[in-house]
Scaffold this motif. Structure first.
Motif, mmCIF file in Angstrom:
data_model
loop_
_atom_site.group_PDB
_atom_site.id
_atom_site.type_symbol
_atom_site.label_atom_id
_atom_site.label_comp_id
_atom_site.label_asym_id
_atom_site.label_seq_id
_atom_site.Cartn_x
_atom_site.Cartn_y
_atom_site.Cartn_z
ATOM 1 N N PHE A 105 -15.418 4.238 0.177
ATOM 2 C CA PHE A 105 -15.689 2.888 0.669
ATOM 3 C C PHE A 105 -15.174 1.838 -0.323
ATOM 4 C CE2 PHE A 105 -18.339 -0.925 0.867
ATOM 5 C CZ PHE A 105 -18.165 -1.287 2.184
ATOM 6 N N LEU A 106 -15.503 2.025 -1.593
ATOM 7 C CA LEU A 106 -15.113 1.028 -2.601
ATOM 8 C C LEU A 106 -13.593 0.938 -2.720
ATOM 9 C CD1 LEU A 106 -17.772 1.650 -5.408
ATOM 10 C CD2 LEU A 106 -17.546 -0.376 -3.968
ATOM 11 N N ALA A 107 -12.931 2.096 -2.734
ATOM 12 C CA ALA A 107 -11.470 2.086 -2.867
ATOM 13 C C ALA A 107 -10.832 1.457 -1.627
ATOM 14 C CB ALA A 107 -10.966 3.511 -3.071
ATOM 15 N N GLY A 108 -11.293 1.885 -0.453
ATOM 16 C CA GLY A 108 -10.734 1.369 0.795
ATOM 17 C C GLY A 108 -10.990 -0.116 0.969
ATOM 18 N N ALA A 109 -12.226 -0.529 0.710
ATOM 19 C CA ALA A 109 -12.580 -1.938 0.875
ATOM 20 C C ALA A 109 -11.785 -2.800 -0.105
ATOM 21 C CB ALA A 109 -14.082 -2.130 0.658
ATOM 22 N N ALA A 110 -11.576 -2.296 -1.312
ATOM 23 C CA ALA A 110 -10.802 -3.061 -2.297
ATOM 24 C C ALA A 110 -9.382 -3.277 -1.794
ATOM 25 C CB ALA A 110 -10.797 -2.331 -3.638
ATOM 26 N N LEU A 111 -8.773 -2.224 -1.268
ATOM 27 C CA LEU A 111 -7.405 -2.349 -0.736
ATOM 28 C C LEU A 111 -7.344 -3.357 0.406
ATOM 29 C CD1 LEU A 111 -6.129 1.356 -0.555
ATOM 30 C CD2 LEU A 111 -5.235 -0.467 -2.004
ATOM 31 N N TYR A 112 -8.319 -3.290 1.287
ATOM 32 C CA TYR A 112 -8.331 -4.164 2.453
ATOM 33 C C TYR A 112 -8.617 -5.613 2.068
ATOM 34 C CZ TYR A 112 -9.613 -5.882 7.101
ATOM 35 O OH TYR A 112 -9.684 -6.597 8.265
ATOM 36 N N LEU A 113 -9.583 -5.799 1.162
ATOM 37 C CA LEU A 113 -10.008 -7.158 0.817
ATOM 38 C C LEU A 113 -8.977 -7.892 -0.044
ATOM 39 C CD1 LEU A 113 -13.833 -6.637 0.135
ATOM 40 C CD2 LEU A 113 -12.744 -7.658 2.134
ATOM 41 N N VAL A 114 -8.278 -7.159 -0.887
ATOM 42 C CA VAL A 114 -7.239 -7.810 -1.710
ATOM 43 C C VAL A 114 -6.207 -8.459 -0.793
ATOM 44 C CG1 VAL A 114 -5.260 -7.317 -3.217
ATOM 45 C CG2 VAL A 114 -7.504 -6.471 -3.829
ATOM 46 N N ALA A 115 -5.783 -7.702 0.211
ATOM 47 C CA ALA A 115 -4.791 -8.247 1.149
ATOM 48 C C ALA A 115 -5.370 -9.401 1.960
ATOM 49 C CB ALA A 115 -4.320 -7.141 2.092
ATOM 50 N N LEU A 116 -6.667 -9.338 2.229
ATOM 51 C CA LEU A 116 -7.306 -10.367 3.060
ATOM 52 C C LEU A 116 -7.536 -11.668 2.291
ATOM 53 C CD1 LEU A 116 -8.406 -10.256 6.007
ATOM 54 C CD2 LEU A 116 -10.664 -9.900 5.029
ATOM 55 N N PHE A 117 -7.929 -11.542 1.031
ATOM 56 C CA PHE A 117 -8.317 -12.733 0.265
ATOM 57 C C PHE A 117 -7.207 -13.267 -0.641
ATOM 58 C CE2 PHE A 117 -12.507 -11.304 1.507
ATOM 59 C CZ PHE A 117 -13.179 -12.498 1.710
ATOM 60 N N ALA A 118 -6.230 -12.442 -1.006
ATOM 61 C CA ALA A 118 -5.174 -12.899 -1.926
ATOM 62 C C ALA A 118 -3.833 -12.893 -1.196
ATOM 63 C CB ALA A 118 -5.121 -11.991 -3.151
ATOM 64 N N PRO A 119 -3.400 -14.053 -0.723
ATOM 65 C CA PRO A 119 -2.134 -14.123 0.034
ATOM 66 C C PRO A 119 -0.933 -13.658 -0.795
ATOM 67 C CG PRO A 119 -3.364 -16.202 0.170
ATOM 68 C CD PRO A 119 -4.053 -15.373 -0.845
ATOM 69 N N GLY A 120 -1.003 -13.811 -2.113
ATOM 70 C CA GLY A 120 0.123 -13.418 -2.960
ATOM 71 C C GLY A 120 0.067 -11.974 -3.416
ATOM 72 N N ALA A 121 -0.805 -11.178 -2.792
ATOM 73 C CA ALA A 121 -0.970 -9.770 -3.207
ATOM 74 C C ALA A 121 0.284 -8.965 -2.875
ATOM 75 C CB ALA A 121 -2.170 -9.177 -2.492
ATOM 76 N N PRO A 122 0.510 -7.849 -3.596
ATOM 77 C CA PRO A 122 1.716 -7.033 -3.352
ATOM 78 C C PRO A 122 1.784 -6.455 -1.937
ATOM 79 C CG PRO A 122 0.631 -6.390 -5.398
ATOM 80 C CD PRO A 122 -0.279 -7.347 -4.720
ATOM 81 N N TRP A 123 0.663 -6.346 -1.259
ATOM 82 C CA TRP A 123 0.699 -5.854 0.120
ATOM 83 C C TRP A 123 -0.016 -6.858 1.052
ATOM 84 C CZ3 TRP A 123 -2.091 -3.678 -3.810
ATOM 85 C CH2 TRP A 123 -3.472 -3.658 -3.681
ATOM 86 N N ALA A 124 0.511 -6.984 2.276
ATOM 87 C CA ALA A 124 -0.021 -7.968 3.231
ATOM 88 C C ALA A 124 -1.175 -7.366 4.033
ATOM 89 C CB ALA A 124 1.097 -8.401 4.168
ATOM 90 N N ALA A 125 -1.871 -8.263 4.764
ATOM 91 C CA ALA A 125 -3.052 -7.822 5.519
ATOM 92 C C ALA A 125 -2.713 -6.772 6.584
ATOM 93 C CB ALA A 125 -3.728 -9.022 6.155
ATOM 94 N N GLY A 126 -1.517 -6.848 7.154
ATOM 95 C CA GLY A 126 -1.154 -5.897 8.215
ATOM 96 C C GLY A 126 -0.399 -4.684 7.708
ATOM 97 N N SER A 127 -0.194 -4.595 6.412
ATOM 98 C CA SER A 127 0.604 -3.497 5.855
ATOM 99 C C SER A 127 -0.132 -2.148 5.991
ATOM 100 C CB SER A 127 0.911 -3.766 4.384
ATOM 101 O OG SER A 127 -0.290 -3.715 3.642
ATOM 102 N N TRP A 128 0.633 -1.073 5.824
ATOM 103 C CA TRP A 128 0.028 0.259 5.975
ATOM 104 C C TRP A 128 -1.034 0.509 4.894
ATOM 105 C CZ3 TRP A 128 0.083 4.047 2.273
ATOM 106 C CH2 TRP A 128 0.992 3.897 1.222
ATOM 107 N N LEU A 129 -0.822 -0.101 3.713
ATOM 108 C CA LEU A 129 -1.783 0.092 2.625
ATOM 109 C C LEU A 129 -3.133 -0.561 2.983
ATOM 110 C CD1 LEU A 129 -1.550 1.554 -0.073
ATOM 111 C CD2 LEU A 129 -1.067 -0.627 -1.173
#
Lengths: 309, 200
Positions: A105-129
């Protein structure tokens, strides 16, 4: 030395009693387990309802709560430095499954939330990651909702907990905790009246399920349970944890939020009242879990089959 | 092979010899009793009697503690003895909750029997146990591997305890269970204990 002696004397006293209370999972460091189970359950429920109500604040709150719950679990362990070993026996141990679920949960949520809250993140909200993170968090959330009840059901030493209804009750607690935490998160922002009404209806439905499951469990312990299970119910309703049950669970966790929910469904509810409902409901759930765990009485070793002439 | 024990309740006098010899053998800290004796008074004066029930880990064939342990610290040897690897235990106490016989203990802090500090015996024997991990009886595995009976068996003054192979129908333990109607504690728990009691 005084503390050691007092602890020793109490243990000897416990060993002499026919129905010995369990103290390992509620006293001293054991309190962290109750806190950990409570917070992790609320986190899983919050994640689910935040997805349903599309609340970014709720998703962030769920992640924060799960991280806090993980820390509480670490504080409970006698040897927290060996925590990584807990992933070893997921095939048979529900605690191990819970550890894997929390990590997922923690790993998955971190991946999802980074893309959701940080627009400049290396992966976008719709990306496979991000999508992988979403799926992992969802799987972890399901494990977190389910595993706790089974941890208690597998505790054969405490008959009151081994009810087959316990897992269902803990899932219901997680859902109720999720609605409560989301109510607080939304109250801190600006909840629309439609969202508020949806939340109040969800709270009412889940609370009704919790009450029904708990009543069935108590009824089962009183009618079909052994002496230890009946003593646990006695401790809960009229014994050493009755105060927590009546004041914490019934008054604070059911009556106060039920009155607020009624006010909200029959008229307008302020955001402060919505937050109060969420807090009261969550605190009530904590006291419910604390009281149920502390009411646990160990199976007496001396059975009717033992020495009979 | 499945190692097991038979305790004859007719012979047990409640002398606590098993409890003391176990403590001496393992150097367990205060509050940790791998072997203990339960007492109960029955009847009304003048027709009363005192009953004794010596208890220890039942080394179950289907141990719920092993299933519940998240790290594999609780495990079963090939001869049926249930043991704990102290180096793997995280101190979650799930095994203590899973055991229907309440025969596991958390050694949660360094303790001595006397206020003056550790005696030479405690320094040599008690100090080797890790703290913040769970402890339990292991049927004196070191003694058994050396061909000796467990300490509680060797030191019982009334020879109330018999140790042997439950899988061998010709063994003394199997014979006693068969002839005297040996029973385990809490058979309803489905754990298949390896400790049997002979009725008094």
């Amino acid at each position: 030395m005084q503390t050691t002696r007092a602890k020793y004397e109490r243990l000897i006293g416990d060993l002499r009693t026919e129905l010995r209370p369990q103290r390992e999972w509620c006293e001293g460091r054991g309190l962290f387990l109750v806190i950990g189970h409570f917070v992790v359950g609320v986190a899983a429920g919050t994640w689910l309802f935040a997805l349903l109500f599309e609340s970014r604040a709720g998703l962030a709150a769920a992640f924060g709560l799960a991280a806090l719950g993980g820390l509480a679990h670490l504080a409970f362990l006698g040897r927290p430095g060996r925590f990584w070993r807990m992933a070893a026996h997921w095939r048979t141990s529900w605690i191990s499954r819970g550890f894997v679920g929390l990590a997922l949960f923690l790993a998955g949520a971190a991946l999802y939330l980074v893309a959701l809250f940080a627009p400049g993140a290396p992966w976008a909200a719709g990306s496979w990651l991000a999508q992988t993170g979403y799926a992992a968090a969802l799987a972890g959330m399901l494990v977190l909702m389910v595993y706790m009840g089974f941890v208690y059901t597998a505790s054969k030493g405490v008959p009151f907990w081994t009810s087959p209804l316990h897992p269902a009750l803990y899932i219901a607690y997680a859902l109720r905790g999720g609605v409560a935490a989301l109510a607080v998160a939304l109250a801190l922002g600006a909840a629309s009246s439609a969202t508020m009404e949806g939340l109040l209806l969800a709270w009412s439905g889940v609370t009704a399920a919790v009450i029904a499951l708990f009543a069935l469990e108590v009824h089962g312990a009183l009618t079909g349970g052994n002496a230890a299970a009946r003593r646990s119910v006695h401790e809960l309703l009229a014994g050493r944890v009755a105060l927590y049950f009546y004041c914490g669970t019934l008054a604070l966790g059911i009556l106060v939020p039920a009155w607020l929910a009624w006010q909200g469904l029959s008229g307008q509810l302020s955001l402060a009242a919505l937050a109060a409902l969420g807090l009261a409901s969550a605190l009530g759930d904590f006291f419910m879990k604390y009281a149920t765990i502390r009411a646990g009485v160990l199976l007496p070793v001396w059975t009717p089959m033992a020495p009979q002439r | 092979m499945r190692r097991g024990m038979v305790i004859d309740l007719r012979r047990c006098t409640g002398c606590y010899g098993c409890q003391i010899s176990c403590k001496a053998e393992h150097g367990t800290p205060p509050g940790v009793l791998f072997a203990r004796v339960l007492k109960r008074e029955e009847g009304r004066y003048p027709s009363m009697r005192l009953l004794f029930l010596p208890v220890l880990c039942n080394h179950c064939a289907e141990p719920p503690c092993v299933e519940a342990c998240p790290t594999g610290a609780s495990f079963k040897w090939e001869d049926g003895i249930v043991d704990i690897d102290q180096d793997k235990c995280v101190g979650c106490r799930s095994c203590m909750m899973a055991c229907p016989y309440a025969n596991r203990y958390l050694n949660d802090s360094p303790q001595n029997y006397f206020e003056q500090g550790a005696t030479p015996f405690e320094a040599a024997r008690t100090a080797r146990h890790q703290t913040d991990v769970v402890m339990k009886c292991n049927f004196c595995r070191d003694r058994v591997r050396a061909g000796k009976p467990p300490a509680c068996v060797a030191n019982c003054p009334t020879a109330a305890r018999t140790f042997g192979d439950l899988d061998d129908p010709a063994s003394e333990v199997s014979r006693l269970i068969q002839e005297r109607g040996g029973f385990p504690l809490h058979p309803e728990a489905g754990t298949r204990p390896s400790v049997f009691y002979l009725p008094p």
